[in-house]
Design a protein around this motif. Sequence first.
Motif, PDB file in Angstrom:
ATOM      1  N   LEU A   5       0.858  -1.186   0.000  1.00  0.00           N
ATOM      2  CA  LEU A   5       0.000   0.000   0.000  1.00  0.00           C
ATOM      3  C   LEU A   5       0.892   1.234   0.000  1.00  0.00           C
ATOM      4  N   PRO A   6       1.082   1.877  -1.162  1.00  0.00           N
ATOM      5  CA  PRO A   6       1.900   3.092  -1.205  1.00  0.00           C
ATOM      6  C   PRO A   6       1.110   4.285  -0.683  1.00  0.00           C
ATOM      7  N   VAL A   7       1.690   4.995   0.285  1.00  0.00           N
ATOM      8  CA  VAL A   7       0.975   6.073   0.968  1.00  0.00           C
ATOM      9  C   VAL A   7       1.800   7.353   0.913  1.00  0.00           C
ATOM     10  N   LEU A   8       1.127   8.467   0.631  1.00  0.00           N
ATOM     11  CA  LEU A   8       1.726   9.800   0.718  1.00  0.00           C
ATOM     12  C   LEU A   8       1.262  10.436   2.022  1.00  0.00           C
ATOM     13  N   LEU A   9       2.204  10.822   2.865  1.00  0.00           N
ATOM     14  CA  LEU A   9       1.856  11.416   4.153  1.00  0.00           C
ATOM     15  C   LEU A   9       1.169  12.765   3.958  1.00  0.00           C
ATOM     16  N   PRO A  15      -9.336   2.720  -4.491  1.00  0.00           N
ATOM     17  CA  PRO A  15      -8.941   3.699  -5.512  1.00  0.00           C
ATOM     18  C   PRO A  15      -7.767   4.566  -5.065  1.00  0.00           C
ATOM     19  N   LYS A  16      -7.110   5.157  -6.042  1.00  0.00           N
ATOM     20  CA  LYS A  16      -6.045   6.109  -5.751  1.00  0.00           C
ATOM     21  C   LYS A  16      -6.633   7.322  -5.019  1.00  0.00           C
ATOM     22  N   GLY A  17      -5.884   7.820  -4.031  1.00  0.00           N
ATOM     23  CA  GLY A  17      -6.342   8.964  -3.254  1.00  0.00           C
ATOM     24  C   GLY A  17      -7.167   8.592  -2.046  1.00  0.00           C
ATOM     25  N   ALA A  18      -7.443   7.293  -1.836  1.00  0.00           N
ATOM     26  CA  ALA A  18      -8.230   6.876  -0.670  1.00  0.00           C
ATOM     27  C   ALA A  18      -7.528   7.327   0.617  1.00  0.00           C
ATOM     28  N   LYS A  19      -8.304   7.805   1.561  1.00  0.00           N
ATOM     29  CA  LYS A  19      -7.752   8.307   2.808  1.00  0.00           C
ATOM     30  C   LYS A  19      -7.345   7.154   3.718  1.00  0.00           C
ATOM     31  N   VAL A  20      -6.162   7.250   4.304  1.00  0.00           N
ATOM     32  CA  VAL A  20      -5.678   6.228   5.231  1.00  0.00           C
ATOM     33  C   VAL A  20      -5.332   6.888   6.560  1.00  0.00           C
ATOM     34  N   ARG A  21      -5.352   6.084   7.609  1.00  0.00           N
ATOM     35  CA  ARG A  21      -4.945   6.518   8.935  1.00  0.00           C
ATOM     36  C   ARG A  21      -3.888   5.557   9.466  1.00  0.00           C
ATOM     37  N   ARG A  48       2.752   2.445  11.478  1.00  0.00           N
ATOM     38  CA  ARG A  48       1.977   1.439  10.732  1.00  0.00           C
ATOM     39  C   ARG A  48       0.605   2.011  10.414  1.00  0.00           C
ATOM     40  N   LEU A  49      -0.081   1.403   9.431  1.00  0.00           N
ATOM     41  CA  LEU A  49      -1.434   1.831   9.066  1.00  0.00           C
ATOM     42  C   LEU A  49      -2.463   1.110   9.933  1.00  0.00           C
ATOM     43  N   THR A  50      -3.603   1.784  10.142  1.00  0.00           N
ATOM     44  CA  THR A  50      -4.680   1.183  10.942  1.00  0.00           C
ATOM     45  C   THR A  50      -6.008   1.114  10.197  1.00  0.00           C
ATOM     46  N   SER A  51      -6.232   1.973   9.194  1.00  0.00           N
ATOM     47  CA  SER A  51      -7.513   1.945   8.482  1.00  0.00           C
ATOM     48  C   SER A  51      -7.374   2.590   7.117  1.00  0.00           C
ATOM     49  N   VAL A  52      -8.347   2.262   6.238  1.00  0.00           N
ATOM     50  CA  VAL A  52      -8.416   2.864   4.913  1.00  0.00           C
ATOM     51  C   VAL A  52      -9.884   3.122   4.605  1.00  0.00           C
ATOM     52  N   ASP A  53     -10.156   4.259   3.964  1.00  0.00           N
ATOM     53  CA  ASP A  53     -11.524   4.651   3.632  1.00  0.00           C
ATOM     54  C   ASP A  53     -11.786   4.371   2.158  1.00  0.00           C
ATOM     55  N   VAL A  91      -7.319  -2.107   8.858  1.00  0.00           N
ATOM     56  CA  VAL A  91      -6.266  -2.843   8.166  1.00  0.00           C
ATOM     57  C   VAL A  91      -5.176  -3.207   9.168  1.00  0.00           C
ATOM     58  N   SER A  92      -4.459  -4.265   8.827  1.00  0.00           N
ATOM     59  CA  SER A  92      -3.322  -4.699   9.628  1.00  0.00           C
ATOM     60  C   SER A  92      -2.105  -4.749   8.718  1.00  0.00           C
ATOM     61  N   THR A  93      -1.109  -3.888   9.003  1.00  0.00           N
ATOM     62  CA  THR A  93       0.092  -3.833   8.177  1.00  0.00           C
ATOM     63  C   THR A  93       1.329  -4.094   9.027  1.00  0.00           C
ATOM     64  N   HIS A  94       2.399  -4.470   8.333  1.00  0.00           N
ATOM     65  CA  HIS A  94       3.692  -4.562   9.009  1.00  0.00           C
ATOM     66  C   HIS A  94       4.162  -3.145   9.354  1.00  0.00           C
ATOM     67  N   THR A  95       4.946  -3.028  10.409  1.00  0.00           N
ATOM     68  CA  THR A  95       5.444  -1.714  10.799  1.00  0.00           C
ATOM     69  C   THR A  95       6.548  -1.255   9.851  1.00  0.00           C
TER      70      THR A  95
END
Length: 263
Positions: A104-108, A140-146, A167-172, A180-184
């Motif tokens: 999951l590629p994420v932009l802060l 989709p691209k641009g989905a908000k993550v926490r 680590r990530l905890t959720s995606v909208d 969601v459960s991700t590796h740190t």
Amino acid sequence: MRNRAVYTLVAGMLLLAGCGKSNNNSMQSATPQPAPAATPSNQTATPQQSVEQTPAAPAQGQAPVQAPTQEQAQAANPANAQTQAPEPPPEPPAPLVVPAGTTLPVLLATSISSYKNKAGEEFEGNLAAPIVVNGEVAVPKGAKVRGTIVDAKKQGKFKGEALLTIRLTSVDVSGKEYLVSTHTWSDTEKGKGKRTAVVTGGGAGAGALIGGLAGGGKGAGIGAAIGAVGGLAASGGTGGQNVNLPAETKINFKLAKSLTIER
């Protein structure tokens, strides 16, 4: 002579009798015989059937009677309505399952620092690329993550290293939040090490030079001690290097467990 007359008379009578019988037979043959009555076949409707099948004509001045609708027939016969119940709606499409190990590629959305942030604090971001499963876009691209900060340690003044673990905890997705459960993801910055020694040594040399100029050999020793303390103080004041992640930094998280997205 008398006998001949008798024979002639008898012959004439017989002749007349034969002619009369022949005329009677001719008359009987010429007389038309009545035709036999036609036997009704199985396909011919009886009077009762004709009456039942023929709809009665409405009386003059009356509107024609309309056949009942399907709804009226069902209302009049509840048992028939149950047998003709509407078909159930089609089943919803199967959900999309994002398998474990997917990146999951994420932009802060905001900056994170091991110096100012603490463990337990949350951060936000947006998906940098869509997540596709079996040719369909699951996220989709641009989905908000926490996400959350698992560990944050700033670098010590004289030793140790800076550490930042997140680590990530959720995606909208379409207004619905999925846990969601991700590796740190972790990053470190080494301690000052050689840099601290170099700064300290440079400070001691400068102090010795100043002391020597001021008062000879004894002054040089005092100046060296003062310079060493000053060098350590200058090194400690810099606070060392920390892990700094500015906004728009791209970080790749990997799913630790599969993610199920409803459609």
